[in-house]
Design a protein around this motif. Structure first.
Motif: not given
Length: 304
Positions: A114, A143-144, A148-149, A151-152, A170, A173-174, A176-177
């Motif tokens: 990520a 993406v945001i 997320s969950f 999508l996972l 992960f 999907t992690s 972006t922040s």
């Protein structure tokens, strides 16, 4: 004249004993601030013990994590089975050690991936701005906007949930922040004098990004990564709890909880779900405490 100067300096040292101390460096200031945060220190000690136990699991574990003994199923903690056994007679202590290896590997591996994606996108968006920034940030927004969950769960049901696949999922999907954080730091730093001076003398853009701006943005990135590891470990445990993570007999803390969710097991052997849940709690809390300590220690505005 020299003797009087020596006498004066000795008087100054007597009046100001701190003059004898070594001058502060950034490293000394960092550790002094970090050690003042007692929760961060406790979290570091707990996390070190958990990581060492997981790394040296083959040397510490008294049994194989696959070894079953139906005669000894759901045995309470004892001298033979330190933390008891599960409903297949497997040693819980052994499975916790090996489960920690999987959970920590997924956490560290996913956050590393990520960071690579998030830092790259955030750096490009923040440094160049304009149309590049607009396009990359719209990708981040898309993406945001996806839960997320869910999508996972969708991705995991399509691909076999191996350790490598979980790390990749992960990581994708992690990020972006991290991308938004790095973009904000680059927008602030790109107008600083040292960056403008580098541009003036003709330094290549990639050298400015990786040699000048990125090192000055590492503080917030490290703090964000530390907090993100705890979130990934918790998410992996949740997936495993719902039966969508690593499949038994390979142990993870999450699938140990999933295996213990039987109502009868929870009543007759409460130690079974307690220990993996406790380790998840301690690990996530430790990463959060360390992240708070790093935030204070790396903040130049915080009081020393």
């Amino acid at each position: 004249m020299s003797q009087s100067n020596v006498e004066i300096s000795q008087e100054e040292l007597q009046l100001n004993p701190h003059l004898k101390e070594k001058p502060d460096t950034l490293t000394r200031i960092f550790f002094r601030k970090f050690l003042k945060n007692k929760l961060a220190v406790v979290g570091s000690i707990i996390l070190f013990i958990i990581i060492m136990a997981a790394v040296f699991a083959p040397l510490i574990a008294p049994y194989s994590y696959e070894q079953q003994n139906l005669i000894d199923k759901l045995k309470p903690p004892s001298s033979e089975y330190w933390l008891g056994t599960d409903r297949y007679g497997r040693d819980i202590f052994t499975r916790l050690l090996y489960g920690g290896r999987v959970s920590l590997l997924v956490g560290f591996g996913a956050v590393l991936g990520a960071l690579i994606v998030g830092v790259s996108i955030g750096a490009l968006a923040g440094y160049y701005g304009g149309i590049i920034d607009a396009i990359l940030m719209r990708v981040v927004d898309i993406v945001i906007s996806i839960p997320s969950f869910f999508l996972l769960i969708t991705v995991v049901t399509i691909f076999k949930p191996s350790v490598g696949n979980l790390i990749l999922i992960f990581a994708l999907t992690s990020w972006t922040s991290t991308a938004r954080l790095v973009r904000g730091e680059f927008l602030t730093l790109r107008s600083r004098e040292f960056v403008l001076a580098s541009k003036t003398i003709g330094t290549k853009s990639y050298k400015i990004i990786f040699s000048h701006i990125l090192p000055n943005a590492m503080g917030p990135i490290i703090v964000s990564a530390t907090l993100l590891i705890g979130s990934v470990i918790l998410a992996e445990a949740a997936l495993s709890y719902f039966g969508l993570g690593i499949s038994p007999p390979t142990p993870t803390w999450g699938n140990m909880l999933q295996d213990a969710q039987n109502y009868t097991v929870m009543l007759t052997a409460p130690w079974y779900p307690f220990f993996p849940g406790l380790l998840i709690l301690l690990t996530v809390l430790s990463f959060n405490f360390i992240g708070d300590g790093l935030r204070d220690a790396l903040d130049p505005k915080s009081l020393d």
